[in-house]
Design a protein around this motif. Structure first.
Motif, short mmCIF file in Angstrom:
data_model
loop_
_atom_site.label_atom_id
_atom_site.label_comp_id
_atom_site.label_asym_id
_atom_site.label_seq_id
_atom_site.Cartn_x
_atom_site.Cartn_y
_atom_site.Cartn_z
N GLN A 135 0.83 -1.21 0.00
CA GLN A 135 0.00 0.00 0.00
C GLN A 135 0.86 1.25 0.00
N SER A 136 1.93 1.25 0.79
CA SER A 136 2.80 2.43 0.86
C SER A 136 3.42 2.74 -0.48
N ALA A 137 3.91 1.70 -1.17
CA ALA A 137 4.53 1.91 -2.47
C ALA A 137 3.53 2.44 -3.48
N ALA A 138 2.34 1.82 -3.53
CA ALA A 138 1.32 2.25 -4.48
C ALA A 138 0.79 3.64 -4.14
N GLN A 139 0.61 3.91 -2.85
CA GLN A 139 0.08 5.21 -2.44
C GLN A 139 1.06 6.33 -2.78
N GLY A 140 2.35 6.09 -2.52
CA GLY A 140 3.34 7.12 -2.83
C GLY A 140 3.37 7.45 -4.30
N TYR A 141 3.34 6.42 -5.14
CA TYR A 141 3.38 6.67 -6.58
C TYR A 141 2.08 7.30 -7.07
N LEU A 142 0.94 6.91 -6.48
CA LEU A 142 -0.34 7.51 -6.84
C LEU A 142 -0.34 9.00 -6.50
N VAL A 143 0.15 9.34 -5.31
CA VAL A 143 0.20 10.75 -4.92
C VAL A 143 1.07 11.55 -5.88
N TYR A 144 2.22 11.00 -6.23
CA TYR A 144 3.12 11.72 -7.14
C TYR A 144 2.50 11.85 -8.53
N ILE B 231 1.67 -4.71 -10.27
CA ILE B 231 0.22 -4.65 -10.28
C ILE B 231 -0.26 -3.25 -10.64
N TYR B 232 0.44 -2.24 -10.12
CA TYR B 232 0.11 -0.84 -10.44
C TYR B 232 0.23 -0.62 -11.95
N ALA B 233 1.32 -1.13 -12.54
CA ALA B 233 1.53 -0.93 -13.97
C ALA B 233 0.49 -1.67 -14.80
N PRO C 105 -3.64 1.33 -9.08
CA PRO C 105 -3.38 1.16 -7.65
C PRO C 105 -4.51 0.52 -6.86
N GLY C 106 -5.72 0.47 -7.41
CA GLY C 106 -6.87 0.00 -6.64
C GLY C 106 -6.69 -1.39 -6.07
N TRP C 107 -6.15 -2.31 -6.87
CA TRP C 107 -5.98 -3.68 -6.40
C TRP C 107 -4.89 -3.79 -5.35
N CYS C 108 -3.90 -2.90 -5.39
CA CYS C 108 -2.87 -2.88 -4.35
C CYS C 108 -3.50 -2.62 -2.99
N ASN D 61 -4.14 -5.35 0.24
CA ASN D 61 -3.69 -4.97 1.59
C ASN D 61 -4.82 -5.13 2.60
N GLY D 62 -6.01 -4.67 2.24
CA GLY D 62 -7.15 -4.78 3.15
C GLY D 62 -7.48 -6.23 3.46
N ILE D 63 -7.42 -7.10 2.44
CA ILE D 63 -7.74 -8.51 2.65
C ILE D 63 -6.75 -9.17 3.61
N THR D 64 -5.48 -8.79 3.52
CA THR D 64 -4.47 -9.45 4.36
C THR D 64 -4.69 -9.19 5.85
N PHE D 65 -5.35 -8.11 6.21
CA PHE D 65 -5.62 -7.84 7.62
C PHE D 65 -6.50 -8.92 8.25
N ILE D 66 -7.31 -9.59 7.43
CA ILE D 66 -8.17 -10.65 7.95
C ILE D 66 -7.32 -11.76 8.56
N ALA D 67 -6.23 -12.12 7.88
CA ALA D 67 -5.32 -13.15 8.40
C ALA D 67 -4.65 -12.69 9.68
N VAL D 68 -4.25 -11.43 9.73
CA VAL D 68 -3.59 -10.89 10.92
C VAL D 68 -4.52 -10.93 12.13
N ILE D 69 -5.74 -10.47 11.94
CA ILE D 69 -6.71 -10.43 13.04
C ILE D 69 -7.05 -11.84 13.50
#
Length: 374
Positions: free
Chosen positions: A2-11, A135-137, A141-144, A148-156
């Motif tokens: 998410q951080s990588a995709a968000q940074g590039y999206l912002v730029y 994935i971004y290319a 960025p949406g799927w990135c 990320n959101g889906i992986t939190f399910i495993a963490v929780i």
């Protein structure tokens, strides 16, 4: 990812290195406002329950950002607001996670546990940005953000399944403010702890703060794209993982001092090499060295602090540690972003390297207790 995709999206949306810094600052501002209170909460409630709550909030925020992208209505101010909200969650999550480690392992295994934790974290720093770049290319960025959101399910789920001994909650003998002051007084009275926490702050401002420029660096210096951004971030992650594995394999204390001091100098020297490089392979090598040295300093600092702090103060002391860890980077992101906008990315990297080198020399000359730590 998410951080990588968000940074590039912002730029991509703004074309501004300064806005990258503003986003980083927004994510760190809640740490300055709330993380000390988060440390008090971590000392007074179940740390596992607190982490589950914060991870759930982070999951929801990731899905919101994904929805905004898929609906094609995402704006820079959306990302700014979501980054701020994520920072609030981190302000409570970080001290709980840092102090939760001692509930999982014995003190004699603490250094190894911290190193293995950092190794797993930085494995994500290798795989995530690289996957995000491709994935971004391919899809944007949406799927990135969705993944990320889906992986939190495993963490929780993993947190709820942990079979750990219940740690007694500290009784509330004073107010939250009095509890914060008590933690600060302890840090001030412990010279080693104070110096290590100060080091974390400086390293994060001028070391990790510079990492926020990577999206701009990939485009303006290396003439690359989102995949280049992902490769650079992954290179830093490779170095960090190697460092974490090395520390985890050294179960004794005798190497800790040498590793800490040597790598405090490797960080600025590697940054100088990175700043002067204009080719992707050489830039990745130097960024890998930066990642290696940063983790060596941070992990050993964490282990030294955790080995000294009493359990009753652990949440509050680790809140200050987390504040320097989470708060220093965004302050640095704002500073280096503004500096890069007014000068250049390369000049900014050289300035950061010079400051870190001067700080390492100061520690070596005037803080012998760090050289002798073990």
């Amino acid at each position: 990812m998410q951080s990588a995709a968000q940074g590039y999206l912002v730029y991509t949306l703004t074309g501004s290195a300064a806005y990258l810094g503003i986003i980083g600052f927004a994510s760190g501002l809640p740490s300055w406002l709330l993380i000390m209170y988060g440390g008090v909460v971590a000392d007074r409630v179940s740390r596992r329950s607190l982490i589950i709550i914060t991870q759930t909030v982070m999951m929801v925020l990731a899905f919101i950002l994904a929805a905004l992208v898929f609906l094609q209505i995402v704006q820079p101010w959306h990302i700014l607001l979501l980054s701020f909200l994520l920072g609030i969650a981190n302000a409570f999550d970080a001290p709980a996670r840092q102090s939760f480690i001692v509930e999982l392992v014995s003190r004699e295994n603490l250094t190894n546990a911290i190193a293995l934790n950092a190794t797993m974290f930085n494995m994500g720093a290798i795989v995530g940005p690289a996957i995000a770049g491709f994935i971004y290319a391919l899809t944007g960025p949406g799927w990135c953000f969705t993944i990320n959101g889906i992986t939190f399910i495993a963490v929780i789920t993993a947190l709820t399944m942990m079979n750990i001994q219940k740690t007694p909650v500290q009784p509330r003998q004073n107010t939250a403010w009095q509890a914060i002051v008590e933690g600060l007084k302890y840090i001030k009275s412990e010279r080693v702890v104070f110096t290590l926490i100060l080091t974390i702050f400086v390293i994060n401002i001028f070391g990790f703060g510079l990492i926020t420029l990577i999206p701009a660096w990939a485009v303006t210096i290396l003439r690359g794209d989102a995949a280049t951004n992902g490769l650079l971030l992954s290179a830093r992650g490779v170095g960090a993982v190697i460092s974490g594995l090395l520390i985890a394999s050294l179960s004794g204390d005798r190497f800790r001092s040498k590793m800490w001091n040597i790598n405090s100098f490797i960080v600025p020297v590697s940054l100088i090499g990175f700043a002067l490089s204009t080719t992707l392979p050489i830039s990745m090598i130097f960024l890998g060295l930066v990642g290696f040295a940063l983790i060596a300093v941070l992990n050993n600092s964490n282990a030294m602090i955790q080995g000294r702090v009493p359990d009753a103060l652990r949440g509050r002391v680790m809140a200050v540690y987390s504040l320097m860890l989470l708060g220093g980077g965004p302050v640095g992101a704002l500073l280096v972003g503004l500096m890069a906008d007014h000068t250049s990315e390369q000049f900014t990297a050289l300035v950061c390297a010079g400051i870190l080198l001067a700080f390492s020399v100061w520690i070596w000359l005037f803080h012998s207790e760090i050289r002798k730590m073990g």
